[in-house]
Design a protein around this motif. Structure first.
Motif, short mmCIF file in Angstrom:
data_model
loop_
_atom_site.label_atom_id
_atom_site.label_comp_id
_atom_site.label_asym_id
_atom_site.label_seq_id
_atom_site.Cartn_x
_atom_site.Cartn_y
_atom_site.Cartn_z
N LEU A 7 -11.59 -4.97 10.59
CA LEU A 7 -11.42 -3.69 9.91
C LEU A 7 -10.02 -3.56 9.32
O LEU A 7 -9.85 -3.00 8.22
CB LEU A 7 -11.70 -2.54 10.88
N GLU A 8 -9.00 -4.07 10.03
CA GLU A 8 -7.64 -4.01 9.50
C GLU A 8 -7.53 -4.82 8.21
O GLU A 8 -6.89 -4.37 7.24
CB GLU A 8 -6.66 -4.56 10.55
N GLN A 9 -8.14 -5.99 8.19
CA GLN A 9 -8.09 -6.81 6.97
C GLN A 9 -8.78 -6.09 5.82
O GLN A 9 -8.25 -6.05 4.69
CB GLN A 9 -8.77 -8.16 7.21
N LEU A 10 -9.95 -5.51 6.08
CA LEU A 10 -10.67 -4.80 5.01
C LEU A 10 -9.89 -3.58 4.54
O LEU A 10 -9.92 -3.24 3.35
CB LEU A 10 -12.06 -4.40 5.52
N GLY A 11 -9.16 -2.94 5.46
CA GLY A 11 -8.32 -1.81 5.06
C GLY A 11 -7.21 -2.24 4.12
O GLY A 11 -6.90 -1.54 3.14
N ARG A 12 -6.61 -3.40 4.39
CA ARG A 12 -5.55 -3.91 3.51
C ARG A 12 -6.11 -4.24 2.13
O ARG A 12 -5.48 -3.94 1.10
CB ARG A 12 -4.90 -5.15 4.12
#
Length: 312
Positions: A293-298
């Motif tokens: 989820l952190e990667q997709l947020g970035r």
């Protein structure tokens, strides 16, 4: 099958140099491990050829028939456009957008929400979704999941992981061969027992090292598939929504009902883990949900995507 002179469009799934480097490095390290393994076997045994031949046959079967094996294991069946027009429509659109041949489309009648892709090349690929996934996801979320699975096809992940697992297959077979040979081989002298113990020790160590290397590569390739899907669709927040929804629903399924599915975690969009995965997360085929989820947020921030999924 002949290509009949049809020119295939280049894939529009963005190439991932870091994924390519990691795949190459993992295969290189496994190759070094394989050389050391064979050298140790030559020093310990005189006849190990049969085990290697059996392992090679197993690898060949896995490589050439991985799509059929996976469908059988997951109780999936090939479906036609007339049966699932919406599903086929999404796969048609994503295949055209990604410049890939359309894969075979299948549905598994499992209630557990999940999806997987398999096949040795883009021309011999299968994308399968469970009925549980179709019931739970909105159309835009389903598109994100299918884009993730098609990215595995575009990056030839199945072929690479099959080759990478070859060493582990050999080591595992030799451990079993040596173990049962010692159990049922009758009386043995002390030298034979020492050799068998040495073979089992070396094989077990090689299996453990290859297991860890492959798991590390598998976790990274899932992040790479998320990234490629988000960039292809331009909607990372929708993929994040699907990930959250699917992971949350799987966590509510009783662990005893997930045990059969857990054997095929490496195939799935998200692993079949209960609400408390414990130490297994460190040996998982997938990265932590928070990391994905952190990667997709970035990526969402980089693309300037609105925070709300919109039509999801």
């Amino acid at each position: 099958m002949p290509d009949c002179g049809v020119m295939q469009m280049p894939s529009r799934f963005r190439s991932d140099r870091r994924l390519t480097v990691r795949m190459g490095l993992t295969l290189f390290l496994l190759g070094l491990l394989y050389v050391a393994f064979v050298a140790a076997l030559i020093a310990l045994l005189r006849s190990w050829v049969l085990v290697v031949v059996i392992a090679a046959l197993a690898l060949g079967a896995q490589y050439w028939f991985s799509d059929r094996i996976a469908l059988f294991a997951m109780r999936g069946r090939v479906v036609e456009p007339a049966e699932y027009p919406a599903l086929h429509g999404v796969v048609d659109r994503l295949s055209a957008l990604g410049g890939l041949p359309k894969p075979v489309v299948a549905v598994s009648e499992l209630d557990m929400p999940n999806a997987f892709a398999t096949g040795r090349t883009p021309d011999h690929a299968v994308v399968c979704v469970t009925s549980g996934l179709l019931r739970r996801l909105e159309p835009a979320e389903l598109e994100g999941v299918l884009a993730h699975e098609l990215s595995h096809v575009a990056h030839k992940d199945v072929a690479v992981m099959t080759v990478a697992s070859f060493l582990g297959v050999i080591a595992g077979l030799i451990v079993r061969f040596a173990f049962y040979s010692q159990l049922f081989g009758g009386r043995r002298d002390q030298n034979t027992a020492v050799v068998l113990a040495g073979v089992m020790g070396v094989s077990a160590a090689v299996y453990a090292l290859s297991f860890l290397l492959i798991r590390a590569l598998s976790r990274y390739r899932e992040l790479a598939a998320d990234r490629a899907a988000a960039l292809l669709t331009g909607r990372p927040s929708v993929l994040a929504s699907a990930l959250t929804k699917v992971s949350g629903d799987i966590a509510r399924i009783p662990t005893r009902d997930l045990r059969t599915a857990q054997a095929f975690n490496a195939f799935y969009f998200t692993p079949a883990l209960g609400s408390d995965p414990g130490l297994s997360r460190f040996f998982s085929t997938h990265p932590r949900l928070e990391e994905r989820l952190e990667q997709l947020g970035r990526i969402s921030a980089e693309l300037g995507e609105p925070t709300a999924p919109g039509g999801a």
